[in-house]
Every structure is written in C-alpha cells, then in structure tokens.
Design a protein around this motif. Structure first.
Motif, mmCIF file in Angstrom:
data_model
loop_
_atom_site.group_PDB
_atom_site.id
_atom_site.type_symbol
_atom_site.label_atom_id
_atom_site.label_comp_id
_atom_site.label_asym_id
_atom_site.label_seq_id
_atom_site.Cartn_x
_atom_site.Cartn_y
_atom_site.Cartn_z
ATOM 1 N N GLU A 85 86.365 91.373 -56.340
ATOM 2 C CA GLU A 85 85.987 90.320 -57.278
ATOM 3 C C GLU A 85 85.226 89.201 -56.574
ATOM 4 O O GLU A 85 84.263 88.648 -57.117
ATOM 5 C CB GLU A 85 87.231 89.785 -57.982
ATOM 6 C CG GLU A 85 87.885 90.830 -58.884
ATOM 7 C CD GLU A 85 89.198 90.368 -59.474
ATOM 8 O OE1 GLU A 85 89.521 89.163 -59.338
ATOM 9 O OE2 GLU A 85 89.910 91.202 -60.059
ATOM 10 N N LYS A 86 85.635 88.872 -55.361
ATOM 11 C CA LYS A 86 84.901 87.867 -54.587
ATOM 12 C C LYS A 86 83.486 88.352 -54.297
ATOM 13 O O LYS A 86 82.523 87.579 -54.364
ATOM 14 C CB LYS A 86 85.645 87.575 -53.281
ATOM 15 C CG LYS A 86 86.992 86.882 -53.467
ATOM 16 C CD LYS A 86 87.667 86.645 -52.125
ATOM 17 C CE LYS A 86 89.013 85.947 -52.301
ATOM 18 N NZ LYS A 86 89.700 85.751 -50.998
ATOM 19 N N MET A 87 83.358 89.633 -53.987
ATOM 20 C CA MET A 87 82.048 90.215 -53.691
ATOM 21 C C MET A 87 81.155 90.189 -54.932
ATOM 22 O O MET A 87 79.961 89.893 -54.842
ATOM 23 C CB MET A 87 82.226 91.652 -53.202
ATOM 24 C CG MET A 87 80.937 92.356 -52.808
ATOM 25 S SD MET A 87 81.260 94.007 -52.123
ATOM 26 C CE MET A 87 81.908 94.836 -53.590
ATOM 27 N N PHE B 298 77.655 88.182 -55.283
ATOM 28 C CA PHE B 298 76.434 88.913 -55.620
ATOM 29 C C PHE B 298 75.693 88.219 -56.759
ATOM 30 O O PHE B 298 74.474 88.016 -56.688
ATOM 31 C CB PHE B 298 76.770 90.351 -56.016
ATOM 32 C CG PHE B 298 75.600 91.117 -56.566
ATOM 33 C CD1 PHE B 298 74.664 91.684 -55.718
ATOM 34 C CD2 PHE B 298 75.425 91.263 -57.939
ATOM 35 C CE1 PHE B 298 73.570 92.385 -56.223
ATOM 36 C CE2 PHE B 298 74.341 91.957 -58.454
ATOM 37 C CZ PHE B 298 73.414 92.519 -57.591
ATOM 38 N N VAL B 299 76.410 87.855 -57.819
ATOM 39 C CA VAL B 299 75.767 87.201 -58.960
ATOM 40 C C VAL B 299 75.186 85.852 -58.544
ATOM 41 O O VAL B 299 74.080 85.483 -58.960
ATOM 42 C CB VAL B 299 76.755 87.029 -60.129
ATOM 43 C CG1 VAL B 299 76.103 86.242 -61.271
ATOM 44 C CG2 VAL B 299 77.216 88.390 -60.640
ATOM 45 N N ARG B 300 75.893 85.118 -57.706
ATOM 46 C CA ARG B 300 75.371 83.828 -57.241
ATOM 47 C C ARG B 300 74.045 84.006 -56.506
ATOM 48 O O ARG B 300 73.113 83.213 -56.680
ATOM 49 C CB ARG B 300 76.398 83.135 -56.337
ATOM 50 C CG ARG B 300 77.531 82.460 -57.087
ATOM 51 C CD ARG B 300 78.311 81.526 -56.192
ATOM 52 N NE ARG B 300 79.168 82.258 -55.264
ATOM 53 C CZ ARG B 300 80.431 82.600 -55.522
ATOM 54 N NH1 ARG B 300 80.978 82.269 -56.682
ATOM 55 N NH2 ARG B 300 81.142 83.250 -54.629
ATOM 56 N N LYS C 231 67.076 95.491 -62.828
ATOM 57 C CA LYS C 231 66.855 96.322 -61.641
ATOM 58 C C LYS C 231 67.697 95.845 -60.461
ATOM 59 O O LYS C 231 68.195 96.658 -59.676
ATOM 60 C CB LYS C 231 65.368 96.323 -61.285
ATOM 61 C CG LYS C 231 64.515 97.125 -62.260
ATOM 62 C CD LYS C 231 63.038 97.062 -61.901
ATOM 63 C CE LYS C 231 62.209 97.856 -62.905
ATOM 64 N NZ LYS C 231 60.752 97.758 -62.609
ATOM 65 N N GLU C 232 67.861 94.534 -60.330
ATOM 66 C CA GLU C 232 68.703 94.001 -59.257
ATOM 67 C C GLU C 232 70.155 94.432 -59.444
ATOM 68 O O GLU C 232 70.830 94.809 -58.485
ATOM 69 C CB GLU C 232 68.617 92.473 -59.233
ATOM 70 C CG GLU C 232 67.344 91.931 -58.626
ATOM 71 C CD GLU C 232 67.237 92.206 -57.137
ATOM 72 O OE1 GLU C 232 68.256 92.063 -56.424
ATOM 73 O OE2 GLU C 232 66.138 92.574 -56.688
ATOM 74 N N LEU C 233 70.633 94.378 -60.676
ATOM 75 C CA LEU C 233 72.007 94.795 -60.958
ATOM 76 C C LEU C 233 72.194 96.283 -60.659
ATOM 77 O O LEU C 233 73.216 96.699 -60.107
ATOM 78 C CB LEU C 233 72.353 94.506 -62.422
ATOM 79 C CG LEU C 233 72.448 93.032 -62.817
ATOM 80 C CD1 LEU C 233 72.495 92.890 -64.335
ATOM 81 C CD2 LEU C 233 73.674 92.382 -62.192
ATOM 82 N N GLY C 234 71.190 97.088 -61.023
ATOM 83 C CA GLY C 234 71.267 98.518 -60.753
ATOM 84 C C GLY C 234 71.206 98.830 -59.273
ATOM 85 O O GLY C 234 71.983 99.647 -58.757
ATOM 86 N N ALA C 235 70.294 98.172 -58.563
ATOM 87 C CA ALA C 235 70.142 98.414 -57.126
ATOM 88 C C ALA C 235 71.402 98.030 -56.363
ATOM 89 O O ALA C 235 71.751 98.659 -55.348
ATOM 90 C CB ALA C 235 68.941 97.633 -56.590
ATOM 91 N N GLY C 236 72.108 97.013 -56.857
ATOM 92 C CA GLY C 236 73.343 96.589 -56.205
ATOM 93 C C GLY C 236 74.545 97.444 -56.555
ATOM 94 O O GLY C 236 75.624 97.262 -55.978
ATOM 95 N N GLY C 237 74.372 98.361 -57.504
ATOM 96 C CA GLY C 237 75.465 99.241 -57.908
ATOM 97 C C GLY C 237 76.368 98.665 -58.977
ATOM 98 O O GLY C 237 77.398 99.262 -59.311
#
Length: 236
Positions: A8-10, A14-16, A42-48
């Motif tokens: 959850e911290k990660m 990531f969103v920040r 695309k950023e959300l997808g690339a980050g998994g």
C-alpha cells in the motif's frame, strides 16, 4: 491504528510520482477537450497497476480489492480519478477471471493487465436503473452466435473502450419463473456492426464521457458468453 502494509505504501508513492507529470491540471485539460487521458492510462499499465487484481498466471499482480481501493483513493486524492479503471479492471476483469472459460481468460486478461485493451460495463437501461432484473436488452441464440437488441444508458467511457461487458436477458422477465434468473453476461466488441453510440451531456467536467448505447441485431460469438447462460445475476 492500522499500519499500512508495504504494498500500500508503494501504491501511494507510485501515484504521487505519476501525479507530478499527469496531475490535476493534465486531468482537467483532458476533461475540457473531451479526450481520454491516454498517457496516464499507459503509465498505470506500465507500472503494473491496472492488473493488480488479475491473477498472476494471466499477467496480473494477484492482489486484492484492498490494494486496488488504495490506488483508487490515492488517485482521487490527487484529483485524477478514472472510473473506467474501476468498471473495467476491477468489475469486468474480476468476472472474466472467476467465470470465464480458459480461452476467454487467456484472450482478455493479459491485455487488460498491460493496459493494451479497455473494457466498459453496460447494465443500466432507461427503464431499469436500480431494479436491474427489469432490463429488456435481449440476447437470442442463433446457431453459434447470440443476437443482441436493446438500449443501455449512462455507460461510461464506451468511446475509449475496446469491449463492453453487456448484461442482457436470454430469458425475458415475463417468462422467467425465478425473476433472478435469465440474465447473461457477454463480452461485446465495440466495433461490432449494429452498435450505435450517443454521447450524453451530464453537466459534469470529466474526461470519461457517458453514452446511450443501442444494439440492433448485434451478433456475439457464443464463446463470448461469460459462464453459463441465465446465471449472470449470480455472478454479479
């Protein structure tokens, strides 16, 4: 007091970081243009992160609703919410993962997890909002295909989606002995002949447009029925 687990911290971090490049100003600009925020997606997808709730064997993260809720909450906190992520990568992906055939899972889940394909969810109708059992969109089996006819309302992001997960009646409300039965779930290609989209003016600034969707003799392969015919209400 509950302590956040490492995942959850990660997610929040990531969103920040993403919001530094694709933050509120970016989101508002897309909303004013009436354009889907492709770069953010695309950023959300690339980050998994689009595949967090998709099983690992199908290219996802194998995490749960709690972690996805953290992602959704954090995106809202930064003013960059995406409803299509909720209906497509949580609701639709979850239904396919749990009830879809092995072939269907392999065909749809990996690209959903990567962000290469998008799904919307089509349930609400002009005369069936809170009482979904009264939907009238029908699906009649004709050989190896179902033929869909009817109308859906207030469907989010159809123009930005590749597929719709459509709830339709394979047995009419009047004919069903148990009124909870007779609903079926289908994956429908948005480019299928017979689908017409009408954008709706909602008076709300948002990059995901609402639509009325019309189905006129839309043919859907039998292989794109999710689970058993008539059991859709149980799955939902």
């Amino acid at each position: 007091m509950f302590e956040a687990i490492p995942e959850e911290k990660m997610i929040r971090e990531f969103v920040r970081q993403v919001a530094k490049q694709y933050g509120r100003d970016y989101w508002l600009a897309k909303a004013r243009e009436g354009a889907f925020p492709e770069e953010l997606w695309k950023e959300l997808g690339a980050g998994g992160y689009l595949g967090m709730m998709i099983p690992e064997e199908h290219g996802g993260g194998g995490l749960g609703l709690q972690q996805m809720a953290v992602l959704i909450e954090e995106m809202g906190q930064h003013g960059i919410p995406l409803l299509l992520m909720v209906v497509g990568n949580v609701m639709d992906a979850g239904l396919i993962a749990k009830y879809g055939s092995a072939e269907m899972k392999e065909r749809y889940l990996p690209p959903l997890a990567r962000g290469d394909t998008r799904f919307c969810f089509a349930l609400t109708e002009p005369t069936a909002g809170s009482n979904s059992f009264r939907i009238e969109t029908s699906a009649k089996l004709d050989g190896d295909e179902y033929v869909l006819n009817g109308q859906k309302m207030f469907i989010t992001g159809v123009d930005a989606s590749d597929h719709l997960l459509v709830v339709a009646r394979t047995t009419s409300f009047e004919e069903a002995r148990d009124k909870r039965e007779g609903l079926s779930l289908f994956v429908v290609d948005r480019s299928a002949p017979g689908i017409t989209l009408q954008p709706l003016e909602m008076g709300v600034l948002h990059p995901e447009t609402q639509f009325a969707v019309y189905f006129d003799d839309v043919r859907v392969p039998r292989a794109d029925l999710i689970g058993e015919e008539g059991k859709g209400a149980r799955y939902l």
